[in-house]
Design a protein around this motif. Structure first.
Motif, PDB file in Angstrom:
ATOM      1  N   UNK A  34       7.818  -2.199   9.204  1.00 54.40           N
ATOM      2  CA  UNK A  34       8.465  -1.011   9.760  1.00 54.40           C
ATOM      3  C   UNK A  34       7.496   0.165   9.737  1.00 54.40           C
ATOM      4  N   UNK A  35       7.644   1.055  10.690  1.00 56.95           N
ATOM      5  CA  UNK A  35       6.786   2.235  10.778  1.00 56.95           C
ATOM      6  C   UNK A  35       7.167   3.301   9.755  1.00 56.95           C
ATOM      7  N   UNK A  36       8.428   3.293   9.303  1.00 57.44           N
ATOM      8  CA  UNK A  36       8.902   4.313   8.367  1.00 57.44           C
ATOM      9  C   UNK A  36       8.142   4.242   7.054  1.00 57.44           C
ATOM     10  N   UNK A  37       8.266   5.310   6.290  1.00 54.90           N
ATOM     11  CA  UNK A  37       7.663   5.371   4.965  1.00 54.90           C
ATOM     12  C   UNK A  37       8.782   5.466   3.935  1.00 54.90           C
ATOM     13  N   UNK A  38       8.439   5.408   2.672  1.00 54.98           N
ATOM     14  CA  UNK A  38       9.399   5.620   1.599  1.00 54.98           C
ATOM     15  C   UNK A  38       9.814   7.087   1.617  1.00 54.98           C
ATOM     16  N   UNK A  39      11.057   7.352   1.237  1.00 53.85           N
ATOM     17  CA  UNK A  39      11.521   8.736   1.168  1.00 53.85           C
ATOM     18  C   UNK A  39      12.102   9.020  -0.206  1.00 53.85           C
ATOM     19  N   UNK A  91       0.845  -1.205   0.000  1.00 55.15           N
ATOM     20  CA  UNK A  91       0.000   0.000   0.000  1.00 55.15           C
ATOM     21  C   UNK A  91       0.878   1.252   0.000  1.00 55.15           C
ATOM     22  N   UNK A  92       1.905   1.255   0.845  1.00 58.83           N
ATOM     23  CA  UNK A  92       2.834   2.390   0.908  1.00 58.83           C
ATOM     24  C   UNK A  92       3.560   2.573  -0.421  1.00 58.83           C
ATOM     25  N   UNK A  93       4.001   1.443  -1.007  1.00 59.56           N
ATOM     26  CA  UNK A  93       4.747   1.529  -2.263  1.00 59.56           C
ATOM     27  C   UNK A  93       3.891   2.100  -3.385  1.00 59.56           C
ATOM     28  N   UNK A  94       2.629   1.679  -3.468  1.00 64.63           N
ATOM     29  CA  UNK A  94       1.745   2.178  -4.526  1.00 64.63           C
ATOM     30  C   UNK A  94       1.501   3.677  -4.339  1.00 64.63           C
ATOM     31  N   UNK A  95       1.266   4.122  -3.101  1.00 64.05           N
ATOM     32  CA  UNK A  95       1.087   5.567  -2.845  1.00 64.05           C
ATOM     33  C   UNK A  95       2.350   6.331  -3.225  1.00 64.05           C
ATOM     34  N   UNK A 154       9.787  -0.439  -8.778  1.00 60.99           N
ATOM     35  CA  UNK A 154       9.363   0.417  -7.669  1.00 60.99           C
ATOM     36  C   UNK A 154       8.303   1.409  -8.127  1.00 60.99           C
ATOM     37  N   UNK A 155       8.402   1.859  -9.369  1.00 59.13           N
ATOM     38  CA  UNK A 155       7.533   2.926  -9.861  1.00 59.13           C
ATOM     39  C   UNK A 155       6.242   2.423 -10.499  1.00 59.13           C
ATOM     40  N   UNK A 156       6.031   1.107 -10.529  1.00 61.26           N
ATOM     41  CA  UNK A 156       4.812   0.547 -11.112  1.00 61.26           C
ATOM     42  C   UNK A 156       3.585   0.966 -10.319  1.00 61.26           C
ATOM     43  N   UNK A 157       2.541   1.401 -11.009  1.00 63.82           N
ATOM     44  CA  UNK A 157       1.331   1.875 -10.336  1.00 63.82           C
ATOM     45  C   UNK A 157       0.357   0.750  -9.994  1.00 63.82           C
ATOM     46  N   UNK A 158       0.546  -0.420 -10.559  1.00 63.90           N
ATOM     47  CA  UNK A 158      -0.319  -1.557 -10.249  1.00 63.90           C
ATOM     48  C   UNK A 158       0.234  -2.296  -9.041  1.00 63.90           C
ATOM     49  N   UNK A 159      -0.688  -2.874  -8.278  1.00 68.27           N
ATOM     50  CA  UNK A 159      -0.273  -3.675  -7.124  1.00 68.27           C
ATOM     51  C   UNK A 159       0.492  -4.898  -7.610  1.00 68.27           C
ATOM     52  N   UNK A 160       1.494  -5.264  -6.854  1.00 70.74           N
ATOM     53  CA  UNK A 160       2.268  -6.457  -7.184  1.00 70.74           C
ATOM     54  C   UNK A 160       1.490  -7.686  -6.723  1.00 70.74           C
ATOM     55  N   UNK A 161       1.544  -8.719  -7.515  1.00 68.81           N
ATOM     56  CA  UNK A 161       0.815  -9.948  -7.219  1.00 68.81           C
ATOM     57  C   UNK A 161       1.215 -10.503  -5.851  1.00 68.81           C
TER      58      UNK A 161
END
Length: 186
Positions: free
Chosen positions: A70-75, A22-26, A146-153
């Motif tokens: 982890x609590x961190x987010x992508x930066x 979810x974090x990666x897609x956002x 990393x930049x794909x907008x679709x959810x990974x299977x």
């Protein structure tokens, strides 16, 4: 109890992977809105997540990603006129070098420290036999997962795409990325 039973640890693992995806897609959506499509990226697995340097149109950017749970987010941050230096790393094996679980595996490589114009430095270790990496280059086909907008299977973790670092690749990686970051051969 079966191999794929839904015990508490497995339920937690799946939830952590879902939250990470979810974090990666956002994150990918935010980068797409900014028009971020780098020509070159170097990702290195770090603490269950990753650290990365990317080049787009002559500009450098630093990225990090968290481990599952982890609590961190992508930066994402611009590095400005960053400079980098490397330190050689040699980890001697111990005992039987990890064979059959005896001893400790060793490795050879380098730690690259990227000093952005502003903010904290980013350290990336590339050690053969111990680490994994993913390099996105314009001369190699493939997309930046990393930049794909679709959810990974199956909410697959992005770092599962990384490859083991081979000893033969170390020198070329160091030369190429020092030239990309510093503008001169290492």
């Amino acid at each position: 109890m079966g191999l794929f039973s839904n015990n508490e640890a497995e339920i937690l693992r799946k939830r952590n992977l879902k939250e990470l995806e979810d974090k990666r897609v956002r994150f990918a959506e935010m980068l797409a809105a900014r028009g971020f499509q780098p020509e070159e990226c170097l990702y290195v697995q770090q603490n269950g997540g990753f650290a990365a340097v990317a080049r787009q149109g002559g500009e450098l950017f630093l990225l990090t990603g968290p481990a599952p749970g982890a609590e961190e987010d992508f930066t994402f941050r611009p590095a400005g006129r960053a400079r980098a230096y490397v330190e050689d790393v040699l980890i001697k094996s111990e005992g039987l070098g990890g064979i059959l679980g005896f001893g400790k595996k060793g490795g050879v490589g380098f730690k690259m420290v990227i000093m952005p114009e502003e903010g904290e430095p980013l350290e990336m270790e590339l050690i053969s036999g111990l680490g994994t990496y993913l390099e996105v280059r314009p001369d190699k086909r493939g997309k930046n997962a990393l930049l794909g907008l679709k959810r990974r299977r199956g909410n697959a973790n992005f770092v599962w795409d990384f490859m083991p670092i081979e000893r033969e690749a170390i020198d070329a990686l160091q030369k190429r990325w020092m030239k990309i970051i510093n503008g001169v051969e290492a």
